[in-house]
Enzyme design. Structure first.
Site, PDB file in Angstrom:
ATOM      1  N   CYS A 254       6.816 -12.735  -5.231  1.00 24.88           N
ATOM      2  CA  CYS A 254       8.232 -12.184  -4.635  1.00 24.88           C
ATOM      3  C   CYS A 254       9.349 -13.283  -4.432  1.00 24.88           C
ATOM      4  O   CYS A 254       9.278 -14.322  -3.933  1.00 24.88           O
ATOM      5  CB  CYS A 254       8.244 -11.382  -3.347  1.00 24.88           C
TER       6      CYS A 254
ATOM      7  N   CYS B  96       7.706  -9.927   2.031  1.00 24.05           N
ATOM      8  CA  CYS B  96       6.501 -10.516   1.496  1.00 24.05           C
ATOM      9  C   CYS B  96       6.084 -11.650   2.109  1.00 24.05           C
ATOM     10  O   CYS B  96       6.210 -12.755   1.601  1.00 24.05           O
ATOM     11  CB  CYS B  96       6.524 -10.419  -0.223  1.00 24.05           C
TER      12      CYS B  96
ATOM     13  N   GLU C 273       3.951  16.728  17.378  1.00 27.16           N
ATOM     14  CA  GLU C 273       4.863  15.698  16.760  1.00 27.16           C
ATOM     15  C   GLU C 273       6.280  15.888  17.566  1.00 27.16           C
ATOM     16  O   GLU C 273       6.730  17.052  17.562  1.00 27.16           O
ATOM     17  CB  GLU C 273       4.873  16.140  15.299  1.00 27.16           C
TER      18      GLU C 273
ATOM     19  N   ASP D 236      -2.325   8.894  15.627  1.00 31.90           N
ATOM     20  CA  ASP D 236      -1.592   8.005  14.850  1.00 31.90           C
ATOM     21  C   ASP D 236      -0.413   7.500  15.371  1.00 31.90           C
ATOM     22  O   ASP D 236       0.643   7.940  14.978  1.00 31.90           O
ATOM     23  CB  ASP D 236      -1.318   8.458  13.273  1.00 31.90           C
TER      24      ASP D 236
ATOM     25  N   CYS E  34      -0.922   0.317  12.867  1.00 28.76           N
ATOM     26  CA  CYS E  34      -0.508  -0.581  12.013  1.00 28.76           C
ATOM     27  C   CYS E  34       0.021  -2.098  12.502  1.00 28.76           C
ATOM     28  O   CYS E  34       0.390  -2.819  11.817  1.00 28.76           O
ATOM     29  CB  CYS E  34       0.434  -0.215  11.046  1.00 28.76           C
TER      30      CYS E  34
END
Length: 454
Positions: free
Chosen positions: A74, A85, A341, A385, A412
């Site tokens: 990158c 990156c 949601e 999630d 994440c």
């Protein structure tokens, strides 16, 4: 203490830290160094020093390189560049090993879990590749109308779109066009290969003026609220002044406010497929950034759920109902899938996609409020999630109080993921399975999935 800003010195780098850096020490202080690898001797330049026990730096010269170092893939993310990156200068195997080390350390430190972690490539994505995976990109537009990404920890726009993350064709012609100054572009390449470009109008600050967006340091936020560094100050600044705090608050409010959308290419409605089912969703709505991630996670949810005909499943933070659809196939018409949601457009899109599954109840609500209204219901499995910040105490406690049989948790952010696992453990659950995926190659981000049982 002397301000080290712009000071350069040599140091030997230690292990990776959570956030895309390696940890070093100089004159008794901790230094978080980007663009280096464990074991390397580097010349580092301090980019931020707020005082205290640590500062931030860039490795501007590699004096003794690691055998895992390769030419960076990158050209945008080096010292002084974007934050897209973090590890493009390491082999793919080394990148995954760095992420595994970080996940294991967060689990050990926060959740008191000793686990050997292996970070896997997303199924179907080449193990030796680090580019061509991102299908959704969010770009800033500078004052001259040029599209780009933000410099790391800064509002400045870098109008260099050579980052290798996007799928082929996603950015074709974007650098050659002029856009509305101060706006944002959302670019999505859908499951049919169609590109959609949506321009988000210039945000208006609380004072009524066009506000500067302070957004993701990568070429697009990859999850609901994940990867965004709202309110951070430019690199090299010291403690925030009152005016800076007010400006940061105004920027945050402007970014999250409803903004006018203009579809400039495509229909603005993306077509996506998971397990043979079709979704038609807004290009500006949430979908997994990696082209193979939704299918990969959906397959694991189906494998781990343990539910059968007639069972009750909950899908929290359900988006457009990808996991709810898989659970519905397992519980059948005699069972029920309750999904919640907070984003109403996602719920509307999911309701259409799942209209042939009347035993799925997809609701628009805050998860905490919805949980409080479930009475004495006892789900056989809870899939969640949550956003980057995690589920938190209230949600974890509610799941425990409802005596859920199993929990499948997806996250994440390794620190938030470990915090949530520690909360489930306190509620009487034990970790049964854990998998980690390189869903964001060349970056420091990693997706973790856990199965917890009682």
């Amino acid at each position: 203490m002397t301000d080290w800003l712009d000071t350069t010195f040599e140091l030997r780098l230690g292990p990776p830290g959570h956030g895309g850096f390696c940890v070093g020490r100089h004159e008794g202080r901790v230094v978080f160094v980007r663009h280096g690898l464990p074991g390397e001797l580097v010349r580092a330049r301090v980019t931020e020093d707020r005082g205290g026990s640590f500062c931030r730096a860039d490795a501007i010269e590699i004096l003794e390189p690691s055998p895992d170092r390769v030419p960076p893939t990158c050209p945008v993310s080096g010292p002084g560049g974007a934050g897209c990156c973090d590890f493009s200068f390491a082999t793919p195997v080394a990148q995954r090993a760095l992420k595994a080390t970080v996940v294991a350390e967060q689990l050990r430190r926060i959740a008191r879990l000793e686990r050997e972690i292996t970070v896997e490539p997303i199924a179907g994505y080449p193990a030796d590749a680090t580019g061509g995976w991102r299908t959704r990109i969010r770009l800033a537009v500078d004052a001259r109308g040029r599209a780009g990404v933000h410099r790391l920890r800064s509002t400045e726009v870098i109008t260099d779109l050579r980052c290798p993350q996007p799928v082929s064709g996603a950015l074709d012609g974007v650098a050659e066009r002029l856009w509305t100054p101060g706006a944002e572009l959302v670019i999505a390449v859908d499951g049919d290969g169609v590109r959609h470009i949506v321009e988000l109008a210039v945000p208006v600050s609380a004072g009524g003026r066009a506000g500067q967006r302070r957004g993701s340091d990568r070429p697009g936020a990859d999850r609901r609220g994940k990867g965004r560094r709202e309110g951070e100050r430019p690199s090299g600044s010291n403690a925030p002044r009152d005016g800076e705090r007010r400006n940061a608050a105004a920027r945050r409010a402007a970014v999250h406010a409803t903004r006018e959308e203009s579809v400039l290419e495509g229909s603005g409605r993306t077509v996506e497929y998971v397990a043979g089912r079709r979704w038609d969703i807004s290009a500006t709505g949430f979908w997994q950034a990696h082209h193979g991630a939704a299918q990969c996670y959906s397959d694991i949810v189906a494998e781990w759920s343990g539910v059968g005909f007639g069972d009750l499943a909950w899908d929290l933070y359900s988006g457009a109902g990808v996991f709810a659809a898989r659970l519905a196939d397992q519980v059948g018409p005699d069972g029920a899938v309750l999904a919640v949601e907070s984003a109403r457009p996602a719920v509307a899109d999911g309701t259409v996609a799942l209209r042939d599954l009347p035993w799925v109840d997809l609701r628009a609500d805050r998860v905490e409020r919805w949980l409080a209204e479930q009475g004495s219901a006892t789900p056989d499995v809870v899939v969640l999630d949550p956003p980057r910040t995690g589920a938190g105490k209230e949600v974890a406690a509610a799941i425990g109080a409802h005596n859920a049989g199993r929990i499948i948790h997806i996250g994440c952010d390794p620190a938030a993921f470990a915090r949530d696992l520690s909360l489930y453990q306190a509620a009487g659950f034990r970790l049964a399975e854990l998998r980690a995926f390189d869903a964001f190659p060349a970056t420091h981000h990693v997706e973790c999935l856990a199965l917890l049982e009682r």
